[in-house]
Design a protein around this motif. Structure first.
Motif, PDB file in Angstrom:
ATOM      1  N   ALA A  27       0.828  -1.210   0.000  1.00  0.00           N
ATOM      2  CA  ALA A  27       0.000   0.000   0.000  1.00  0.00           C
ATOM      3  C   ALA A  27       0.860   1.257   0.000  1.00  0.00           C
ATOM      4  O   ALA A  27       0.562   2.228  -0.716  1.00  0.00           O
ATOM      5  N   LEU A  28       1.927   1.267   0.804  1.00  0.00           N
ATOM      6  CA  LEU A  28       2.782   2.453   0.870  1.00  0.00           C
ATOM      7  C   LEU A  28       3.502   2.690  -0.458  1.00  0.00           C
ATOM      8  O   LEU A  28       3.609   3.835  -0.922  1.00  0.00           O
ATOM      9  N   ILE A  29       3.993   1.616  -1.072  1.00  0.00           N
ATOM     10  CA  ILE A  29       4.675   1.770  -2.365  1.00  0.00           C
ATOM     11  C   ILE A  29       3.676   2.235  -3.433  1.00  0.00           C
ATOM     12  O   ILE A  29       3.917   3.205  -4.163  1.00  0.00           O
ATOM     13  N   GLY A  30       2.530   1.537  -3.516  1.00  0.00           N
ATOM     14  CA  GLY A  30       1.515   1.915  -4.505  1.00  0.00           C
ATOM     15  C   GLY A  30       0.946   3.295  -4.246  1.00  0.00           C
ATOM     16  O   GLY A  30       0.698   4.065  -5.188  1.00  0.00           O
ATOM     17  N   GLY A  31       0.740   3.644  -2.969  1.00  0.00           N
ATOM     18  CA  GLY A  31       0.201   4.963  -2.628  1.00  0.00           C
ATOM     19  C   GLY A  31       1.156   6.082  -2.977  1.00  0.00           C
ATOM     20  O   GLY A  31       0.748   7.130  -3.488  1.00  0.00           O
ATOM     21  N   ALA A  32       2.458   5.889  -2.701  1.00  0.00           N
ATOM     22  CA  ALA A  32       3.450   6.920  -3.024  1.00  0.00           C
ATOM     23  C   ALA A  32       3.528   7.150  -4.535  1.00  0.00           C
ATOM     24  O   ALA A  32       3.548   8.292  -5.007  1.00  0.00           O
ATOM     25  N   LEU A  33       3.581   6.038  -5.290  1.00  0.00           N
ATOM     26  CA  LEU A  33       3.602   6.177  -6.748  1.00  0.00           C
ATOM     27  C   LEU A  33       2.295   6.796  -7.262  1.00  0.00           C
ATOM     28  O   LEU A  33       2.303   7.588  -8.215  1.00  0.00           O
ATOM     29  N   GLY A  34       1.179   6.442  -6.613  1.00  0.00           N
ATOM     30  CA  GLY A  34      -0.106   7.001  -7.015  1.00  0.00           C
ATOM     31  C   GLY A  34      -0.193   8.495  -6.774  1.00  0.00           C
ATOM     32  O   GLY A  34      -0.808   9.226  -7.562  1.00  0.00           O
ATOM     33  N   CYS A  35       0.441   8.991  -5.698  1.00  0.00           N
ATOM     34  CA  CYS A  35       0.464  10.439  -5.441  1.00  0.00           C
ATOM     35  C   CYS A  35       1.184  11.178  -6.554  1.00  0.00           C
ATOM     36  O   CYS A  35       0.752  12.254  -6.990  1.00  0.00           O
ATOM     37  N   ILE A  36       2.290  10.605  -7.012  1.00  0.00           N
ATOM     38  CA  ILE A  36       3.036  11.238  -8.108  1.00  0.00           C
ATOM     39  C   ILE A  36       2.185  11.260  -9.382  1.00  0.00           C
ATOM     40  O   ILE A  36       2.087  12.282 -10.072  1.00  0.00           O
ATOM     41  N   ALA A  37       1.556  10.120  -9.679  1.00  0.00           N
ATOM     42  CA  ALA A  37       0.699  10.059 -10.865  1.00  0.00           C
ATOM     43  C   ALA A  37      -0.506  10.993 -10.718  1.00  0.00           C
ATOM     44  O   ALA A  37      -0.923  11.649 -11.678  1.00  0.00           O
ATOM     45  N   GLY A  38      -1.079  11.048  -9.531  1.00  0.00           N
ATOM     46  CA  GLY A  38      -2.221  11.924  -9.287  1.00  0.00           C
ATOM     47  C   GLY A  38      -1.872  13.387  -9.433  1.00  0.00           C
ATOM     48  O   GLY A  38      -2.680  14.188  -9.926  1.00  0.00           O
ATOM     49  N   TRP A  39      -0.670  13.764  -9.010  1.00  0.00           N
ATOM     50  CA  TRP A  39      -0.213  15.151  -9.194  1.00  0.00           C
ATOM     51  C   TRP A  39      -0.174  15.502 -10.675  1.00  0.00           C
ATOM     52  O   TRP A  39      -0.654  16.560 -11.087  1.00  0.00           O
ATOM     53  N   GLY A  40       0.386  14.606 -11.477  1.00  0.00           N
ATOM     54  CA  GLY A  40       0.425  14.852 -12.917  1.00  0.00           C
ATOM     55  C   GLY A  40      -0.963  14.891 -13.536  1.00  0.00           C
ATOM     56  O   GLY A  40      -1.252  15.737 -14.398  1.00  0.00           O
ATOM     57  N   LEU A  41      -1.862  13.980 -13.076  1.00  0.00           N
ATOM     58  CA  LEU A  41      -3.218  13.954 -13.616  1.00  0.00           C
ATOM     59  C   LEU A  41      -3.989  15.217 -13.241  1.00  0.00           C
ATOM     60  O   LEU A  41      -4.747  15.759 -14.057  1.00  0.00           O
ATOM     61  N   ALA A  42      -3.786  15.702 -12.010  1.00  0.00           N
ATOM     62  CA  ALA A  42      -4.459  16.941 -11.588  1.00  0.00           C
ATOM     63  C   ALA A  42      -3.998  18.121 -12.426  1.00  0.00           C
ATOM     64  O   ALA A  42      -4.796  18.993 -12.800  1.00  0.00           O
ATOM     65  N   LYS A  43      -2.687  18.185 -12.724  1.00  0.00           N
ATOM     66  CA  LYS A  43      -2.162  19.254 -13.584  1.00  0.00           C
ATOM     67  C   LYS A  43      -2.807  19.185 -14.957  1.00  0.00           C
ATOM     68  O   LYS A  43      -3.181  20.213 -15.547  1.00  0.00           O
ATOM     69  N   PHE A  44      -2.912  17.973 -15.490  1.00  0.00           N
ATOM     70  CA  PHE A  44      -3.510  17.804 -16.823  1.00  0.00           C
ATOM     71  C   PHE A  44      -4.981  18.219 -16.821  1.00  0.00           C
ATOM     72  O   PHE A  44      -5.440  18.913 -17.730  1.00  0.00           O
ATOM     73  N   ILE A  45      -5.738  17.801 -15.783  1.00  0.00           N
ATOM     74  CA  ILE A  45      -7.152  18.158 -15.704  1.00  0.00           C
ATOM     75  C   ILE A  45      -7.325  19.662 -15.628  1.00  0.00           C
ATOM     76  O   ILE A  45      -8.171  20.255 -16.304  1.00  0.00           O
ATOM     77  N   GLY A  46      -6.497  20.312 -14.800  1.00  0.00           N
ATOM     78  CA  GLY A  46      -6.592  21.765 -14.672  1.00  0.00           C
ATOM     79  C   GLY A  46      -6.292  22.477 -15.975  1.00  0.00           C
ATOM     80  O   GLY A  46      -6.999  23.415 -16.363  1.00  0.00           O
ATOM     81  N   THR A  47      -5.248  22.025 -16.658  1.00  0.00           N
ATOM     82  CA  THR A  47      -4.881  22.658 -17.924  1.00  0.00           C
ATOM     83  C   THR A  47      -5.943  22.428 -18.989  1.00  0.00           C
ATOM     84  O   THR A  47      -6.288  23.343 -19.751  1.00  0.00           O
ATOM     85  N   ALA A  48      -6.491  21.198 -19.044  1.00  0.00           N
ATOM     86  CA  ALA A  48      -7.484  20.877 -20.069  1.00  0.00           C
ATOM     87  C   ALA A  48      -8.804  21.590 -19.833  1.00  0.00           C
ATOM     88  O   ALA A  48      -9.446  22.050 -20.785  1.00  0.00           O
ATOM     89  N   LEU A  49      -9.230  21.710 -18.573  1.00  0.00           N
ATOM     90  CA  LEU A  49     -10.539  22.281 -18.283  1.00  0.00           C
ATOM     91  C   LEU A  49     -10.515  23.778 -18.034  1.00  0.00           C
ATOM     92  O   LEU A  49     -11.443  24.501 -18.429  1.00  0.00           O
ATOM     93  N   PHE A  50      -9.467  24.263 -17.347  1.00  0.00           N
ATOM     94  CA  PHE A  50      -9.455  25.661 -16.929  1.00  0.00           C
ATOM     95  C   PHE A  50      -8.338  26.486 -17.554  1.00  0.00           C
ATOM     96  O   PHE A  50      -8.247  27.684 -17.299  1.00  0.00           O
ATOM     97  N   GLY A  51      -7.480  25.854 -18.350  1.00  0.00           N
ATOM     98  CA  GLY A  51      -6.415  26.602 -19.003  1.00  0.00           C
ATOM     99  C   GLY A  51      -5.222  26.887 -18.109  1.00  0.00           C
ATOM    100  O   GLY A  51      -4.252  27.512 -18.536  1.00  0.00           O
ATOM    101  N   SER A  52      -5.256  26.447 -16.864  1.00  0.00           N
ATOM    102  CA  SER A  52      -4.125  26.616 -15.943  1.00  0.00           C
ATOM    103  C   SER A  52      -4.101  25.414 -15.005  1.00  0.00           C
ATOM    104  O   SER A  52      -5.166  24.911 -14.612  1.00  0.00           O
ATOM    105  N   PRO A  53      -2.913  24.934 -14.617  1.00  0.00           N
ATOM    106  CA  PRO A  53      -2.845  23.732 -13.782  1.00  0.00           C
ATOM    107  C   PRO A  53      -3.422  23.966 -12.395  1.00  0.00           C
ATOM    108  O   PRO A  53      -3.323  25.055 -11.834  1.00  0.00           O
TER     109      PRO A  53
END
Length: 440
Positions: free
Chosen positions: A371-397
């Motif tokens: 869980a700790l390994i998967g959760g840590a990697l998931g946080c990194i992926a989630g950070w990138g996904l949040a940036k992408f969602i912000g840029t795609a929907l609102f024009g800024s991360p």
């Protein structure tokens, strides 16, 4: 001993552990992205929903007309006005940084004659700010107007430039789409506007720079810089109302209680309401800041903003819960299969004297590490996904709040423990002889 057993378990069951990590990684990545979006989406959506227009109307206390009734149909001599000098006070409240912009309004019925046909027409004119600099304390380059608070205004042609103190003649203006169809006036036409009341007669020359489409009453008006309309009407420094666009949070029970009677709130409730960016509390502060004014929220706009944001946040919560349940079920399936395959190992451990809690602890530790390994990697992926969602929907991360990381790690551990609980306790209750002889 526990560490050695964990090491051997990972060494000989690496593929199954990787599947568990990937399952948690996918869930943690989605959950961390959704949490980041949920935290920052309030401000982002509030800014996006400003396309609905202003959500607060400031009026003279003596008139207090409804927003749709500001058309200047009554005689100006019978109306009350606000002082234009009060405009900087809009940005002199506790929630000043939540004020997106504002625009003063002054309107009246005037006579208009086109240079093309010399046919007099009775039309409504609206004086306002388009994009005008305002002297505001602590903000050197502050400007505001309809281009900021009314992004839904569409202009076919050129916007009016009212950034200068003095506007040259002919004065630039916009003509409402419906008025243009009725009169036949178009971009480039020159008009003479005349206003007469009692012994005063005012006249200005205007040039149509573009056709305005708003879906509101402005489509039936000539929209002109405020100073020109003040000169035409002999109302220097006077305005009828101010439309304010403010970032607000959705209404709740406290704000509705304050809306009914703010004086009835207890001291603690009043402080909490006053220091929260409800549309009602911002309106109250504006009423305190502007002399002789009554401030009304435009509830059609304010309510729609709150409802949309609440529904989006509810949708994010539902998706997050679904992701957690799916991950827990995936972990349970993987752990069940893994434990069944290791049933003889567990039976041998029990035959050698291992307690039930020691066997359960072994599987819990394996689950927590995954869980700790998967959760840590998931946080990194989630950070990138949040940036992408912000840029795609609102024009800024979107900004990634660091509080998301411990929350996601805790959730990852919880879903791993929940997924492990049933198979671990089931196998730990078996008798060694049944496991070793293959009866279970």
């Amino acid at each position: 001993m526990l560490a050695r057993m964990l090491f051997q378990s990972w060494r000989h069951g690496l593929k199954r552990k990787l599947l568990a990590i990937i399952t948690i990684f996918l869930a943690a990545g989605l959950v961390s992205a959704l949490l980041a979006v949920s935290i920052d989406i309030g401000d982002k959506m509030a800014r996006e929903l400003k396309s609905y227009g202003a959500n607060i109307l400031v009026e003279p206390a003596g008139s207090a007309v409804l927003p749709q009734d500001i058309s200047g149909n009554s005689a100006l001599s019978t109306q009350d006005f606000l002082d234009e000098k009060e405009l900087p006070n809009v940005k002199d409240i506790f929630w000043r940084n939540n004020i997106v912009g504002f625009a003063p309004l002054l309107s009246a019925e005037v006579d208009a004659v086109s240079a093309r046909d010399n046919q007099p027409q009775r039309v409504s004119v609206l004086g306002t700010f388009f994009d005008r600099p305002i002297a505001v304390p602590d903000e050197d380059d502050y400007h505001t107007g309809q281009r900021i608070i009314s992004p839904y205004w569409k202009v076919e042609g050129d916007w009016v430039d009212d950034s200068a103190e003095q506007i040259n003649t002919p004065i630039p203006s916009l003509i409402g789409e419906q008025l243009a169809k009725t009169t036949g006036w178009k971009k480039g036409d020159h008009l003479t506007l005349t206003y007469q009341e009692d012994e005063f007669t005012g006249s200005i020359q205007v040039e149509i720079k573009g056709v305005l489409s708003t879906g509101g009453t402005e489509e039936q008006q000539l929209v002109i810089p405020l100073s020109a309309v003040q000169n035409l009407l002999d109302l220097d420094g006077k305005i009828q109302a101010i439309k304010v666009s403010a970032l607000t949070v959705p209404e709740n029970e406290l704000s509705r209680k304050a809306r009914a009677n703010a004086d009835a709130l207890a001291a603690e409730e009043y402080d909490r309401w006053y220091c929260t960016a409800y549309v009602s509390s911002i309106s109250h502060q504006l009423e305190e800041a502007i002399s002789g004014a009554i401030v009304r929220p435009i509830w059609q706009v304010a309510a729609s903003e709150g409802v949309v944001i609440e529904k989006i946040q509810l949708l994010l919560a539902v998706v997050t819960i679904a992701a957690l349940i799916a991950a827990a079920m995936g972990i349970a399936s993987l752990m069940t299969t893994g434990i069944i395959e290791r049933s003889k190992e567990i039976g041998l451990m029990k035959a050698l004297g291992a307690y039930q809690w020691q066997i359960v602890l072994l599987f819990y530790c394996e689950a927590v590490i995954s869980a700790l390994i998967g959760g840590a990697l998931g946080c990194i992926a989630g950070w990138g996904l949040a940036k992408f969602i912000g840029t795609a929907l609102f024009g800024s991360p979107l900004s990634f709040a660091w509080i998301v990381i411990p929350c996601v790690l805790v959730l990852s551990v919880l879903i791993a423990l929940i997924g492990t609980w049933f198979p671990a306790h089931r196998i730990a209750r078996l008798y060694p002889v049944e496991v070793l002889y293959g009866r279970q």
